[in-house]
Design an enzyme around this catalytic site. Structure first.
Site, PDB file in Angstrom:
ATOM      1  N   CYS A  71       0.846  -1.212   0.000  1.00  0.00           N
ATOM      2  CA  CYS A  71       0.000   0.000   0.000  1.00  0.00           C
ATOM      3  C   CYS A  71       0.878   1.258   0.000  1.00  0.00           C
ATOM      4  O   CYS A  71       1.844   1.358   0.768  1.00  0.00           O
ATOM      5  CB  CYS A  71      -0.910  -0.007   1.217  1.00  0.00           C
ATOM      6  SG  CYS A  71      -1.986   1.430   1.276  1.00  0.00           S
ATOM      7  N   CYS A  75       0.552   4.702   6.951  1.00  0.00           N
ATOM      8  CA  CYS A  75      -0.080   4.541   8.275  1.00  0.00           C
ATOM      9  C   CYS A  75       0.892   3.799   9.198  1.00  0.00           C
ATOM     10  O   CYS A  75       1.283   2.661   8.905  1.00  0.00           O
ATOM     11  CB  CYS A  75      -1.391   3.781   8.154  1.00  0.00           C
ATOM     12  SG  CYS A  75      -2.503   4.470   6.892  1.00  0.00           S
ATOM     13  N   CYS A  78       0.528   0.051  10.283  1.00  0.00           N
ATOM     14  CA  CYS A  78       0.027  -0.937   9.325  1.00  0.00           C
ATOM     15  C   CYS A  78       1.131  -1.776   8.664  1.00  0.00           C
ATOM     16  O   CYS A  78       2.010  -1.236   7.987  1.00  0.00           O
ATOM     17  CB  CYS A  78      -0.801  -0.243   8.253  1.00  0.00           C
ATOM     18  SG  CYS A  78      -1.492  -1.436   7.087  1.00  0.00           S
ATOM     19  N   CYS A 115     -16.703  -8.889   5.375  1.00  0.00           N
ATOM     20  CA  CYS A 115     -15.987  -7.657   5.051  1.00  0.00           C
ATOM     21  C   CYS A 115     -14.777  -7.989   4.186  1.00  0.00           C
ATOM     22  O   CYS A 115     -14.058  -8.947   4.472  1.00  0.00           O
ATOM     23  CB  CYS A 115     -15.507  -6.989   6.328  1.00  0.00           C
ATOM     24  SG  CYS A 115     -16.811  -6.758   7.534  1.00  0.00           S
ATOM     25  N   CYS A 146     -19.469  -5.662   3.279  1.00  0.00           N
ATOM     26  CA  CYS A 146     -18.729  -4.474   3.697  1.00  0.00           C
ATOM     27  C   CYS A 146     -17.413  -4.493   2.941  1.00  0.00           C
ATOM     28  O   CYS A 146     -16.828  -5.569   2.770  1.00  0.00           O
ATOM     29  CB  CYS A 146     -18.474  -4.533   5.206  1.00  0.00           C
ATOM     30  SG  CYS A 146     -17.458  -3.175   5.825  1.00  0.00           S
ATOM     31  N   CYS A 206     -19.087   2.393   8.339  1.00  0.00           N
ATOM     32  CA  CYS A 206     -18.354   1.705   9.412  1.00  0.00           C
ATOM     33  C   CYS A 206     -17.107   2.547   9.649  1.00  0.00           C
ATOM     34  O   CYS A 206     -16.268   2.665   8.754  1.00  0.00           O
ATOM     35  CB  CYS A 206     -17.992   0.295   8.949  1.00  0.00           C
ATOM     36  SG  CYS A 206     -16.888  -0.581  10.075  1.00  0.00           S
ATOM     37  N   ARG A 278     -17.803  -2.241  17.672  1.00  0.00           N
ATOM     38  CA  ARG A 278     -17.110  -3.492  17.345  1.00  0.00           C
ATOM     39  C   ARG A 278     -15.755  -3.612  18.015  1.00  0.00           C
ATOM     40  O   ARG A 278     -14.915  -2.728  17.911  1.00  0.00           O
ATOM     41  CB  ARG A 278     -16.935  -3.620  15.824  1.00  0.00           C
ATOM     42  CG  ARG A 278     -16.159  -4.877  15.453  1.00  0.00           C
ATOM     43  CD  ARG A 278     -16.206  -5.173  13.987  1.00  0.00           C
ATOM     44  NE  ARG A 278     -17.561  -5.203  13.531  1.00  0.00           N
ATOM     45  CZ  ARG A 278     -17.978  -4.663  12.388  1.00  0.00           C
ATOM     46  NH1 ARG A 278     -17.144  -4.054  11.588  1.00  0.00           N
ATOM     47  NH2 ARG A 278     -19.234  -4.746  12.055  1.00  0.00           N
TER      48      ARG A 278
HETATM   49  S1  SF4 Z   1      -4.167   1.102   6.908  1.00  0.00           S
HETATM   50 FE1  SF4 Z   1      -2.596   0.008   5.699  1.00  0.00          FE
HETATM   51  S2  SF4 Z   1      -3.715  -0.730   3.914  1.00  0.00           S
HETATM   52 FE2  SF4 Z   1      -4.978   0.876   4.832  1.00  0.00          FE
HETATM   53  S3  SF4 Z   1      -4.386   2.771   3.812  1.00  0.00           S
HETATM   54 FE3  SF4 Z   1      -3.070   2.621   5.645  1.00  0.00          FE
HETATM   55  S4  SF4 Z   1      -1.203   1.584   4.916  1.00  0.00           S
HETATM   56 FE4  SF4 Z   1      -2.792   1.235   3.374  1.00  0.00          FE
END
Ligand code: SF4
Length: 336
Positions: A71, A75, A78, A115, A146, A206, A278
């Site tokens: 990705c 984040c 993540c 989901c 979802c 959500c 949740r």
């Molecule tokens: S949480 Fe992970 S998968 Fe979702 S946008 Fe952020 S880096 Fe990408």
């Protein structure tokens, strides 16, 4: 000599605890909820919960990663971000048959909602063709659908709606002030915009966040105040405990006191009385007792199944055993 105990609730005012759906929650009011003595907070959350739900019932959702890793967002929590070396191998979008096989198994295991998560910044229009086919196929199995695909434009939200999508997941993650410590590749406002597009298209929302990322109680109050003052509350509010994944910037974060997590659940329940709250990521490392406290504090939905995107989730048998020990049942049926 007996100690004088002030009548409950001394502070905040009782009408804030009455279970009325309001959209004008202030940060101060939410902060006051966090500051309640634990017994008063849990009692208030239970009272609100019972006004809107059967307290024995838990909604069960299953989450499948339909496109994993690589990705382009950063984040900090993540393992799927391409910025971090976490050992998660990037995979292409799954094919329809494999998704439907997983959905069929989830239904057989008692899930009511399926989901599907894709690690994208935003989906390309041609990706949506395949996702729309998945939504149609999962719905035909009799499951609610979802998806979580990143940022959406208004036309994309409408396409998903026409495909029969029930819920779109897009979390605000934390407070507006702390957000920049966690993500720099898109803004808080980007998130709110996508949520508005989803809502405008008539898709249920959500939306929740993560605790244990090094944020303060004030940030937790800011996150809940943001959610609770949306014009329509998210129908589902996932509250996640940070999974400290090796290779991510938050891997070394100190563990959060589980009671602070329980408090966050309770405040979400009181401020969004009719939403499904949740219990999401982080259950794997929680004791049965902490999970039970979360359910007492007003959580009424869990993710079920051995994998939660790329991190572990308790084995289904452990979930069943816990619900059984607590005398709880899956929503809309008997224990799964
Ligand atoms: S949480 Fe992970 S998968 Fe979702 S946008 Fe952020 S880096 Fe990408």
């Amino acid at each position: 000599m007996q100690q004088h105990v002030p009548p409950f609730p001394a502070e905040p005012a009782g009408d804030l605890l009455a279970g009325v759906i309001r959209h004008d929650w202030t940060r101060e009011q939410v902060r006051a909820l966090f500051a309640l003595p634990f017994p008063d907070l849990i009692f208030a959350a239970q009272r609100v919960h019972r006004l809107h739900f059967d307290p024995r019932e838990v909604q069960i959702s299953t989450l499948l990663s339909i496109k994993t890793g690589g990705c382009p967002e950063d984040c900090a929590y993540c393992p799927q971000s391409a910025y971090y070396d976490t050992g998660v191998a990037a995979a292409k979008l799954m094919d329809l048959d494999a998704v439907l096989t997983a959905a069929t198994a989830a239904k057989a295991a008692g899930a009511g909602r399926f989901c599907m998560g894709a690690a994208w910044r935003a989906p390309k229009d041609r990706d949506l063709d395949q996702v729309c086919a998945m939504i149609g196929g999962v719905r035909a199995l009799g499951l609610e659908t979802c998806v979580t695909l990143g940022m959406l434009t208004p036309p994309q939200a409408w396409r998903l709606k026409r495909a029969g999508l029930d819920y779109y997941n897009h979390n605000i993650d934390t407070s507006p002030e702390f957000y920049g410590e966690i993500i720099t590749t898109r803004t808080y406002q980007d998130r709110l915009d996508t949520l508005a597009h989803v809502r405008d298209a008539g898709i249920h929302v959500c939306c929740g966040g993560i605790v244990g990322m090094g944020e303060s109680v004030e940030d937790r109050a800011g996150m809940i105040a943001t959610l609770a003052s949306l014009t329509v509350h998210p129908e589902s509010v996932p509250i996640n405990m940070l999974m400290r994944v090796e290779g991510t910037p938050l891997a070394g974060e100190a563990a959060l006191d589980p009671l602070e997590f329980v408090r966050t659940i309770a405040v979400a329940r009181i401020t969004m009385p009719a939403s499904m709250v949740r219990l999401s990521a982080g259950r794997e490392s929680m004791s049965a007792e902490t999970q039970a406290l979360c359910l007492l504090a007003g959580a009424n939905s869990i993710f079920y199944g051995p994998k939660l995107l790329t991190t572990a989730n308790p084995e289904p048998d452990r979930d069943l055993a816990l619900l059984d020990r607590l005398g709880m049942v899956s929503m809309g049926g008997s224990a799964p």
